[in-house]
Design an enzyme around this catalytic site. Structure first.
Site, PDB file in Angstrom:
ATOM      1  N   LYS A 283       7.609   7.945  -9.157  1.00 35.63           N
ATOM      2  CA  LYS A 283       8.104   8.827  -8.098  1.00 35.63           C
ATOM      3  C   LYS A 283       9.197   9.747  -8.658  1.00 35.63           C
ATOM      4  O   LYS A 283       9.878   9.386  -9.627  1.00 35.63           O
ATOM      5  CB  LYS A 283       8.731   8.002  -6.965  1.00 35.63           C
ATOM      6  CG  LYS A 283       7.792   7.152  -6.150  1.00 35.63           C
ATOM      7  CD  LYS A 283       8.576   6.370  -5.107  1.00 35.63           C
ATOM      8  CE  LYS A 283       7.691   5.450  -4.282  1.00 35.63           C
ATOM      9  NZ  LYS A 283       6.806   6.189  -3.373  1.00 35.63           N
ATOM     10  N   ARG A 357      -1.207  -1.129  -0.438  1.00 33.71           N
ATOM     11  CA  ARG A 357      -2.533  -1.551   0.001  1.00 33.71           C
ATOM     12  C   ARG A 357      -3.120  -2.627  -0.901  1.00 33.71           C
ATOM     13  O   ARG A 357      -3.936  -3.428  -0.473  1.00 33.71           O
ATOM     14  CB  ARG A 357      -3.449  -0.335   0.087  1.00 33.71           C
ATOM     15  CG  ARG A 357      -3.719   0.364  -1.227  1.00 33.71           C
ATOM     16  CD  ARG A 357      -4.228   1.780  -1.039  1.00 33.71           C
ATOM     17  NE  ARG A 357      -3.183   2.650  -0.496  1.00 33.71           N
ATOM     18  CZ  ARG A 357      -3.374   3.926  -0.188  1.00 33.71           C
ATOM     19  NH1 ARG A 357      -4.560   4.487  -0.354  1.00 33.71           N
ATOM     20  NH2 ARG A 357      -2.382   4.654   0.310  1.00 33.71           N
TER      21      ARG A 357
END
Length: 508
Positions: A283, A357
């Protein structure tokens, strides 16, 4: 070093009930509501001309009925308090009205920080649910994070220590249990907030597991922790793959409340990325600054199971905390790697920043092996949730019935949520050339694509998929702006009340 015991010992306002006529209960402050038309919503019995004098006082002070507007003035001589605080109640009916009461009580409590140690909160309560909402607002508004601060609170910082919720005499008999319920709910939300607020060097997967063990001691909640060895034996490829780059290994924590009279069983699965750097798909630095909050789903699940036990809800509730730290290193999962999940599915990881996920997939499959009546997962899953719904409203996906039940429960609890679809035309974008699935798909509708990915890991039982709902709380779980209502800066504890309401729906 911060300990699990310190995490569990957050400030708790003392809640009591009063049925005394307005102004007769001694306190540092008297809290009164102002309706949308500007009139003071004076509840219950009122002495002589006090109602008129309070309305005149509110008018002179410029008190308004807009939700959460606050004005504090010196109390008149015939009120046993130092100050009167007028707070706006806004507009609304039924569930919205109760949430407005909760927010008004929270705003008033925050305004009294450093100003009053005790308060009588006399908002317009017409029943037990109203009283619980007011008490919750007070208890949540008094939250103050101190776990990692070296100095003690000064008088100027001290939150409200005690509050008496004013109710009519006919409600007094049932108000005690009502406030006790509110205290349990608020305690659960405070725990979730504190876990999210903790620095990521403290709140590692192992530490969060220790908090779960410590919190469950002396209760009827059981806790089982799977560490690296157990996860390897169980082929939990999602958890192991996400945690591979960190020296702080992953954990899967099972937290279980099972009353003997339970006829239904609800499984709750929480994303618990204790820090998310994005892994090798790193990120930008500015995007990492709030990534201690990426375990808010797991924090909500742990808090909910503990609250379900404290409230003695007649429904079995099993929480699965999917805990991992997503960091880059020489051992980290690479874009292009293929993971074998606990379910046996293989997943090609094309973006290591789509990691939530992966851990949830393992948790969903593990939860489904117990054949619960419903599975609900909750996660700070996608930035697309905020793009679609903003930072205060959760997105809910899943089977139609389970999704609608979750939205209904959220509305009942006062936590904004909106039903979202799972369009089948997006599902092929998750197909992989080298594995069963990719962990990313179509760049448009990212919240929905993530939901479609998770659906692949909800098992079938007796020929049909177990009823399942997915709640994306990326926005509402963490408040980067100023406090509002009963919501503080940083961790909000969003989702706890919704999950408890879902459990109650199944109990009922």
């Amino acid at each position: 070093m911060t300990t699990p015991q310190e995490i569990l010992a957050t400030h708790e306002v003392q809640l009591t009930v009063t049925t005394k006529p307005l102004g007769d209960a001694p306190a540092d402050a008297l809290v009164l509501g102002v309706s949308h038309d500007g009139a003071v919503a004076v509840p219950g019995d009122v002495k002589g001309g006090l109602r008129r004098r309070l309305n005149e006082l509110a008018e002179r002070a410029g008190a308004r009925g807009s939700l959460e507007s606050v004005v504090v003035v010196p109390a008149p001589d015939d009120v046993r308090a130092g100050d009167v605080l007028f707070v706006g109640l806004g507009r609304g009916e039924a569930d919205e009205r109760r949430e407005n009461l909760r927010r008004a009580a929270g705003a008033a409590t925050r305004a009294l920080q450093g100003r009053a140690a005790s308060a009588t909160v006399a908002l317009p309560v017409t029943g037990a649910e109203d009283a619980q909402a007011v008490a919750e607002g007070v208890a949540l508004g008094a939250f103050h994070y101190t776990a990692q601060k070296s100095r003690t609170l000064s008088d100027d910082d001290a939150p409200l220590a005690s509050a008496a919720v004013a109710v009519a005499k006919n409600l007094g008999k049932d108000a005690g249990p009502t406030l006790q319920r509110a205290a349990h709910v608020a305690r659960a939300v405070r725990l979730a907030r504190t876990l999210v607020d903790l620095s990521p060097d403290t709140a590692t997967p192992e530490f969060v597991a220790d908090v779960a063990r410590t919190a469950a001691k002396g209760t009827k909640v059981s806790v089982e922790v799977l560490a690296e060895k157990e996860l390897t034996r169980g082929n939990y490829g999602g958890l192991l793959g996400v945690g591979a780059g960190s020296v702080n290994g992953p954990r899967l924590v099972k937290v279980h409340w099972a009353p003997s009279r339970a006829k239904k069983h609800v499984a709750l699965v929480g994303k618990g990325i204790t820090f998310d750097s994005g892994g090798l798909s790193l990120k930008p630095p500015a995007s990492m600054m709030t990534m201690k909050s990426d375990m808010a789903g797991a924090a909500a699940v742990l808090s909910t199971v503990l609250a379900a036990a404290a409230l003695e809800l007649p429904v079995a509730v099993t929480g699965w905390l999917c805990l991992a730290e997503n960091l880059p290193s020489g051992s980290a999962t690479r874009p292009g790697d293929v993971l074998t999940m606990h379910s046996g599915h293989t997943v090609e990881v094309l973006n290591t920043d789509a990691e939530g996920r992966l851990v949830l997939a393992d948790g969903l499959w593990a939860a489904g092996q117990e054949h619960p009546d419903a599975i609900v997962d909750i996660a700070t899953l996608t930035g697309a949730q905020m793009a679609a719904l903003g930072v205060r409203t959760a997105g809910v996906m899943g089977d139609d019935a389970a999704r609608d039940l979750a939205v209904r429960a959220a509305t009942r609890a006062g936590e904004p949520a909106w039903p979202m679809p799972l369009p089948e035309h997006l599902r092929p974008s998750l197909d992989s050339f080298v594995a069963d699935l990719k962990n990313i798909g179509d760049k448009h509708g990212g919240m929905l694509v993530a939901g479609l990915f998770l659906r692949e890991f909800v098992p079938e039982h007796r020929g049909r998929r177990i009823p399942w709902a997915h709640i994306d709380i990326a926005g509402p779980s963490f408040n980067e702006s100023q406090p509002w209502g009963y919501t503080p800066k940083e961790g909000t504890g969003f989702g706890v009340r919704t999950l408890l309401a879902i459990a109650r729906e199944h109990a009922e």
